[in-house]
Write a protein that holds these residues in place. Structure first.
Motif, PDB file in Angstrom:
ATOM      1  N   SER A 101       0.823  -1.210   0.000  1.00  0.00           N
ATOM      2  CA  SER A 101       0.000   0.000   0.000  1.00  0.00           C
ATOM      3  C   SER A 101       0.857   1.260   0.000  1.00  0.00           C
ATOM      4  N   ILE A 102       0.332   2.285  -0.646  1.00  0.00           N
ATOM      5  CA  ILE A 102       0.887   3.635  -0.629  1.00  0.00           C
ATOM      6  C   ILE A 102      -0.141   4.529   0.063  1.00  0.00           C
ATOM      7  N   GLN A 103       0.259   5.160   1.147  1.00  0.00           N
ATOM      8  CA  GLN A 103      -0.628   6.037   1.901  1.00  0.00           C
ATOM      9  C   GLN A 103      -0.032   7.447   1.912  1.00  0.00           C
ATOM     10  N   THR A 104      -0.829   8.427   1.522  1.00  0.00           N
ATOM     11  CA  THR A 104      -0.368   9.817   1.528  1.00  0.00           C
ATOM     12  C   THR A 104      -1.393  10.696   2.240  1.00  0.00           C
ATOM     13  N   VAL A 105      -0.920  11.835   2.731  1.00  0.00           N
ATOM     14  CA  VAL A 105      -1.779  12.741   3.499  1.00  0.00           C
ATOM     15  C   VAL A 105      -2.227  13.936   2.662  1.00  0.00           C
ATOM     16  N   THR A 106      -1.358  14.442   1.835  1.00  0.00           N
ATOM     17  CA  THR A 106      -1.648  15.665   1.080  1.00  0.00           C
ATOM     18  C   THR A 106      -1.697  15.380  -0.417  1.00  0.00           C
ATOM     19  N   PRO A 107      -2.457  16.160  -1.179  1.00  0.00           N
ATOM     20  CA  PRO A 107      -2.514  15.995  -2.642  1.00  0.00           C
ATOM     21  C   PRO A 107      -1.341  16.682  -3.327  1.00  0.00           C
ATOM     22  N   GLU A 108      -0.218  15.983  -3.394  1.00  0.00           N
ATOM     23  CA  GLU A 108       0.981  16.498  -4.055  1.00  0.00           C
ATOM     24  C   GLU A 108       1.490  15.465  -5.047  1.00  0.00           C
ATOM     25  N   SER A 109       2.462  15.863  -5.840  1.00  0.00           N
ATOM     26  CA  SER A 109       2.987  14.979  -6.880  1.00  0.00           C
ATOM     27  C   SER A 109       3.751  13.803  -6.281  1.00  0.00           C
ATOM     28  N   ARG A 110       3.423  12.610  -6.758  1.00  0.00           N
ATOM     29  CA  ARG A 110       4.168  11.386  -6.445  1.00  0.00           C
ATOM     30  C   ARG A 110       4.189  10.513  -7.683  1.00  0.00           C
ATOM     31  N   ILE A 111       5.156   9.648  -7.724  1.00  0.00           N
ATOM     32  CA  ILE A 111       5.242   8.694  -8.829  1.00  0.00           C
ATOM     33  C   ILE A 111       5.919   7.429  -8.320  1.00  0.00           C
ATOM     34  N   PHE A 112       5.417   6.270  -8.758  1.00  0.00           N
ATOM     35  CA  PHE A 112       6.050   5.010  -8.356  1.00  0.00           C
ATOM     36  C   PHE A 112       5.745   3.931  -9.387  1.00  0.00           C
ATOM     37  N   ALA A 113       6.731   3.112  -9.644  1.00  0.00           N
ATOM     38  CA  ALA A 113       6.605   1.931 -10.501  1.00  0.00           C
ATOM     39  C   ALA A 113       7.477   0.846  -9.881  1.00  0.00           C
ATOM     40  N   ILE A 114       6.835  -0.141  -9.274  1.00  0.00           N
ATOM     41  CA  ILE A 114       7.524  -1.188  -8.515  1.00  0.00           C
ATOM     42  C   ILE A 114       7.288  -2.530  -9.190  1.00  0.00           C
TER      43      ILE A 114
ATOM     44  N   SER B 207      15.417  14.372  -8.091  1.00  0.00           N
ATOM     45  CA  SER B 207      14.018  14.050  -8.319  1.00  0.00           C
ATOM     46  C   SER B 207      13.665  14.242  -9.786  1.00  0.00           C
ATOM     47  N   GLU B 208      12.859  13.340 -10.308  1.00  0.00           N
ATOM     48  CA  GLU B 208      12.397  13.452 -11.689  1.00  0.00           C
ATOM     49  C   GLU B 208      11.137  14.303 -11.797  1.00  0.00           C
ATOM     50  N   ILE B 209      10.453  14.548 -10.683  1.00  0.00           N
ATOM     51  CA  ILE B 209       9.209  15.313 -10.719  1.00  0.00           C
ATOM     52  C   ILE B 209       9.283  16.526  -9.789  1.00  0.00           C
ATOM     53  N   SER B 210      10.501  16.896  -9.425  1.00  0.00           N
ATOM     54  CA  SER B 210      10.711  18.073  -8.557  1.00  0.00           C
ATOM     55  C   SER B 210       9.939  17.952  -7.243  1.00  0.00           C
ATOM     56  N   ILE B 211       9.994  16.772  -6.662  1.00  0.00           N
ATOM     57  CA  ILE B 211       9.344  16.554  -5.382  1.00  0.00           C
ATOM     58  C   ILE B 211      10.223  17.129  -4.268  1.00  0.00           C
ATOM     59  N   GLY B 212       9.602  17.527  -3.179  1.00  0.00           N
ATOM     60  CA  GLY B 212      10.381  17.965  -2.022  1.00  0.00           C
ATOM     61  C   GLY B 212      11.237  16.821  -1.505  1.00  0.00           C
ATOM     62  N   LYS B 213      12.488  17.088  -1.153  1.00  0.00           N
ATOM     63  CA  LYS B 213      13.393  16.008  -0.769  1.00  0.00           C
ATOM     64  C   LYS B 213      14.267  16.419   0.413  1.00  0.00           C
ATOM     65  N   THR B 214      14.459  15.452   1.284  1.00  0.00           N
ATOM     66  CA  THR B 214      15.396  15.585   2.399  1.00  0.00           C
ATOM     67  C   THR B 214      16.161  14.275   2.466  1.00  0.00           C
ATOM     68  N   SER B 215      17.410  14.289   2.037  1.00  0.00           N
ATOM     69  CA  SER B 215      18.179  13.050   1.932  1.00  0.00           C
ATOM     70  C   SER B 215      18.678  12.634   3.304  1.00  0.00           C
ATOM     71  N   SER B 216      18.142  11.542   3.806  1.00  0.00           N
ATOM     72  CA  SER B 216      18.601  10.976   5.086  1.00  0.00           C
ATOM     73  C   SER B 216      18.077   9.554   5.195  1.00  0.00           C
ATOM     74  N   TYR B 217      18.794   8.743   5.926  1.00  0.00           N
ATOM     75  CA  TYR B 217      18.273   7.402   6.174  1.00  0.00           C
ATOM     76  C   TYR B 217      17.138   7.485   7.194  1.00  0.00           C
ATOM     77  N   LEU B 218      16.509   6.368   7.452  1.00  0.00           N
ATOM     78  CA  LEU B 218      15.304   6.332   8.276  1.00  0.00           C
ATOM     79  C   LEU B 218      15.624   5.825   9.670  1.00  0.00           C
ATOM     80  N   ASN B 219      14.742   6.136  10.584  1.00  0.00           N
ATOM     81  CA  ASN B 219      14.862   5.635  11.947  1.00  0.00           C
ATOM     82  C   ASN B 219      14.483   4.158  12.032  1.00  0.00           C
TER      83      ASN B 219
END
Length: 445
Positions: A266-279, A316-328
């Protein structure tokens, strides 16, 4: 219609034409005259009687008249009949059929019979019209597998077949693509997108997910709060991280050997912003060439390549907001296949490395310094050759003693080749990008 028979004594042979047009046609072909089932002697006898008259006393005048009329009727029917000599005929042959010549404009070079040709071609990977990898199949086989025709292959004889999973879809296909509905364009909708996968075969052991394109909103202080990619339904002892940010080019394995399914992505998002995925999703049976040892979240089979932490990429290919960091809260193993004739592996820093550790709110290591072992790397670290590594340089001290420099790290231990990464729930850094190279054995022939 021509029917033939012979009497039990085989003395008489009769032919009956039951259609006037058939009779005329048959006469033209064979000069055939119908033969009636009447004894020639009886014919001669009746003819003679009619000439001289029947004077036998057993007939009355009226009977005699009826007999005469009956005889005349017989003669009338047979007056144009040509009698054949008696013979025994063993079979009746149908008249030869005249074949009509069909006039056509078809030439020697015409492809009129192409529909009957059997074209064989390999079922090899192909690139579809939307850029996804498909399988070259016959159009019928593609439809039967639940796929979609997304271009041609095999010199036009095949179709590039894609199985595409979109939101709310359910499937047991062994291969397919989980994409946003508008792919290859991004979506701007707020998403609650779930696909349900059943095992293609009960023996399926693992799923491999390849992120051809993966751009969600980035984590906040190491936590995926706005956007989340979640996998459920796997083996209970296979803990998978919730992913977000930019992970294009990454891949993960999901253990499902002890799970009856279904597996939900599943992909869950909160706000209507640009996303793209092909898995790309591939179901793996035991002993599949792509299958890693159990417990590996990632698996590399090439002699050399790159190991990259999640959300490390900053393009980013779609100029998405980005913060490069690993996850907790990461705790996973990267495995590398040991190739024949290779005895060791060497890692080198190939980007900006930052694996941070804090003590009482202060960083343990100074900037641009490599950290080694538990005192420098108590909570966030890479484990290579049983040595903890962290900081902003890659250096275990074995080749270069100055920890302000990057230095190659070589692992010559026997057994599976593994790199272990762990992070805590508080602090995160940029992550890592390492280049690895398998080394030939010194005594290899």
């Amino acid at each position: 219609m021509l029917s033939c028979f012979s009497t039990n004594s085989s003395r008489w042979y009769s032919a009956t034409l039951q259609n006037n047009s058939a009779v005329e046609s048959f006469k033209e072909v064979q000069n055939f005259s119908p033969i009636l089932t009447i004894d020639p002697q009886q014919y001669n006898y009746i003819t003679e009687k009619l000439k001289v008259g029947d004077t036998e006393s057993k007939y009355t005048n009226s009977e005699h008249q009826n007999r005469k009329e009956h005889s005349e009727n017989i003669i009338h029917q047979t007056q144009h009949t040509t009698f054949k000599p008696k013979r025994k005929i063993s079979r009746c042959r149908e008249p030869p059929r005249r074949l009509k010549k069909i006039k056509t404009k078809i030439t020697r070079d015409s492809r009129f019979l192409d529909i009957f040709e059997v074209i064989e071609f390999d079922h090899v990977p192909c690139t579809s019209s939307n850029g996804l990898e498909g399988l070259c199949l016959h159009e019928y086989d593609c439809q039967k597998s639940g796929g979609t025709n997304m271009g041609v292959c095999a010199d036009g004889h095949g179709t590039c077949c894609i199985v595409q999973f979109t939101c709310e879809s359910k499937s047991a296909s062994p291969k397919g693509w989980f994409t946003n509905r508008e792919y290859p364009l991004p979506t701007i909708d707020r998403l609650s997108c779930i696909i349900t996968l059943e095992k293609a075969w009960p023996e399926v052991k693992q799923l491999r997910l390849d992120f051809l394109t993966f751009e969600l909103l980035p984590p906040n202080s190491g936590n995926c709060e706005q956007d989340q990619f979640i996998i459920t339904g796997q083996d209970v002892n296979n803990v998978l991280p919730i992913l977000c940010g930019i992970n294009t080019g990454q891949h993960v394995y999901v253990e499902v050997g002890n799970s009856a399914g279904p597996i939900n992505l599943s992909i869950q998002t909160v706000t209507p912003e640009s996303r793209i995925f092909a898995i790309k999703i591939t179901q793996l049976l035991p002993n599949n060439a792509l299958s890693p040892p159990s417990g590996c979240l990632q698996y590399f089979q090439e002699e050399q390549g790159y190991l990259v932490s999640f959300n490390y990429r900053d393009i980013s290919e779609i100029s998405i907001g980005k913060t490069s960091s690993y996850l907790n809260n990461l705790n996973y193993v990267i495995c590398i296949q040991r190739q024949p004739s290779f005895c060791s592996i060497t890692y080198k820093n190939a980007g900006y490395m930052q694996i941070v550790n804090y003590d009482g709110g202060l960083p343990i290591l100074p900037p641009r310094q490599a950290g080694v072992e538990i005192f420098n790397c108590p909570s966030d670290w890479l484990l290579i050759s049983a040595v903890r590594l962290c900081g902003e340089r890659l250096n275990d001290g074995s080749a270069v003693q100055d920890f302000s420099f990057d230095a190659p790290v070589t692992d010559s231990a026997v057994g599976p080749i593994m790199v272990w990464f762990r992070s805590d729930s508080v602090y995160t850094g940029r992550g890592f990008k390492l280049h690895y190279q398998l080394n030939l054995c010194l005594n290899a022939s």
